[in-house]
Design an enzyme around this catalytic site. Structure first.
Site, mmCIF file in Angstrom:
data_model
loop_
_atom_site.group_PDB
_atom_site.id
_atom_site.type_symbol
_atom_site.label_atom_id
_atom_site.label_comp_id
_atom_site.label_asym_id
_atom_site.label_seq_id
_atom_site.Cartn_x
_atom_site.Cartn_y
_atom_site.Cartn_z
ATOM 1 N N ASN A 233 -11.564 23.640 -22.028
ATOM 2 C CA ASN A 233 -10.207 23.532 -22.553
ATOM 3 C C ASN A 233 -10.015 22.126 -23.106
ATOM 4 O OD1 ASN A 233 -7.473 23.587 -23.095
ATOM 5 N ND2 ASN A 233 -6.855 23.519 -20.941
ATOM 6 N N TRP A 234 -9.960 22.014 -24.426
ATOM 7 C CA TRP A 234 -9.833 20.691 -25.049
ATOM 8 C C TRP A 234 -8.410 20.142 -24.985
ATOM 9 C CZ3 TRP A 234 -13.186 20.064 -30.116
ATOM 10 C CH2 TRP A 234 -14.536 20.197 -29.771
ATOM 11 N N LYS A 235 -7.463 20.993 -24.628
ATOM 12 C CA LYS A 235 -6.057 20.586 -24.556
ATOM 13 C C LYS A 235 -5.631 19.979 -25.899
ATOM 14 C CE LYS A 235 -6.521 20.119 -19.581
ATOM 15 N NZ LYS A 235 -6.083 19.438 -18.349
ATOM 16 N N HIS B 78 -1.539 28.355 -17.944
ATOM 17 C CA HIS B 78 -2.088 27.081 -17.492
ATOM 18 C C HIS B 78 -0.983 26.263 -16.827
ATOM 19 C CE1 HIS B 78 -3.924 23.091 -17.542
ATOM 20 N NE2 HIS B 78 -5.085 23.700 -17.680
ATOM 21 N N GLU C 236 -0.148 23.303 -16.944
ATOM 22 C CA GLU C 236 0.579 22.394 -17.835
ATOM 23 C C GLU C 236 1.634 23.144 -18.640
ATOM 24 O OE1 GLU C 236 -3.317 19.510 -18.020
ATOM 25 O OE2 GLU C 236 -2.790 20.696 -19.793
ATOM 26 N N GLU D 283 -6.957 27.123 -10.561
ATOM 27 C CA GLU D 283 -6.892 25.683 -10.808
ATOM 28 C C GLU D 283 -5.834 25.052 -9.907
ATOM 29 O OE1 GLU D 283 -8.083 24.411 -15.133
ATOM 30 O OE2 GLU D 283 -6.197 25.496 -15.196
ATOM 31 N N GLY E 274 -7.530 16.946 -13.600
ATOM 32 C CA GLY E 274 -7.537 15.634 -14.219
ATOM 33 C C GLY E 274 -7.330 14.471 -13.270
ATOM 34 N N SER F 290 -11.082 19.129 -12.154
ATOM 35 C CA SER F 290 -11.993 17.996 -12.020
ATOM 36 C C SER F 290 -13.445 18.431 -11.816
ATOM 37 C CB SER F 290 -11.543 17.064 -10.877
ATOM 38 O OG SER F 290 -10.285 16.472 -11.189
ATOM 39 N N GLY G 210 -11.784 20.784 -18.225
ATOM 40 C CA GLY G 210 -10.911 20.052 -19.121
ATOM 41 C C GLY G 210 -11.625 18.907 -19.802
ATOM 42 N N GLY G 211 -11.371 17.693 -19.345
ATOM 43 C CA GLY G 211 -11.895 16.501 -20.001
ATOM 44 C C GLY G 211 -13.397 16.481 -20.191
#
Length: 243
Positions: free
Chosen positions: A9-11, A89, A91, A159, A165, A203, A224-225
């Site tokens: 997921n590049w967000k 998600h 977020e 999640e 993150g 993470s 994610g990151g």
């Protein structure tokens, strides 16, 4: 056993120049033994069609069309070349006030458009510390998943919100408890629950991927990151292939 899934997921990250990372990833994983999904910003979905990977949207609107400025329908994502979409998600739940009912409607729209929905669920730190994690999971599972869900159109992503993150990761026993609980709840509702994929997010990185993938009922990861750079995502994919 469900086929494993490594989802990135590049967000709200990524421009055309960043697509070189997919080229690097393709050099190592064009013929991977697991499914690889990239969810870039919507602006890049069409530009990702030359890759061997599945491409997904990060969200969709529940409506087919209409006066919803700035939103994208599931049909639009499919038309751009997406085959998956993330729904629910944390977020989106937190920043946009999305409820389980809204997420179920978005997920149904995804099904109607022929997309596979990755339905995200998870508890906050306060809920974890308050001992209500499994109650939260039960509520989200019951409210966010349409009755039409099956192993071909649905992936569940656990999640824990407090691990996204932050660098904090639940213990392996905690991950095992929640994933096992999710499987049991799915079995109560869906005949093909054993084939539904349940992936973990929060993470995930090269240094902890292998041990996370060793946990029962963990069928992959939503990353994610660490999915933004091939150098970070590649070893996670390799760990999943070796799990």
């Amino acid at each position: 056993m469900p086929r494993k899934l490594a989802a990135g997921n590049w967000k709200m990250n990524g421009l055309r120049a960043n697509l070189t990372e997919l080229i690097k990833l393709e050099e190592k994983h064009a013929d991977a033994d697991v499914d690889i999904l990239i969810c870039p910003p919507a602006t890049l979905i069409d530009r990702c069609q030359d890759t061997p990977f599945d491409i997904g949207g990060q969200d969709c609107h529940a409506a087919i069309g209409g006066a919803h400025t700035g939103d994208l329908s599931a049909d639009m994502l499919a038309d751009a070349g997406a085959s998956y979409v993330l729904t629910g998600h944390s977020e989106r739940r937190t920043d946009h006030g999305e409820t389980d009912e809204m997420i179920a409607a978005k997920t149904q729209a995804a099904y109607d458009a022929g997309l596979i929905a990755v339905i995200c669920i998870g508890e906050t730190l306060a809920e974890r510390e308050g001992g209500t994690t499994l109650d939260v999971i039960d509520t989200q599972l019951a409210g966010s998943i349409p009755d039409e869900a099956d192993n071909e159109n649905t992936v569940i992503a656990y999640e824990p919100v407090w691990a996204i993150g932050t660098g904090k990761v639940p213990t392996l026993d905690q991950i095992a408890e929640v994933h096992g609980h999710i499987r049991a709840r799915l079995q109560q509702r869906f005949s093909d629950a054993n084939e539904m994929r349940i992936i973990y997010g929060g993470s995930v990185k090269p240094s902890n991927a292998a041990e996370i993938f060793s946990v029962a009922n963990v069928d992959g990861a939503l990353v994610g990151g660490a999915s933004l750079k091939a150098a970070d995502f590649s070893p996670i994919i390799t760990a999943l292939e070796n799990a």
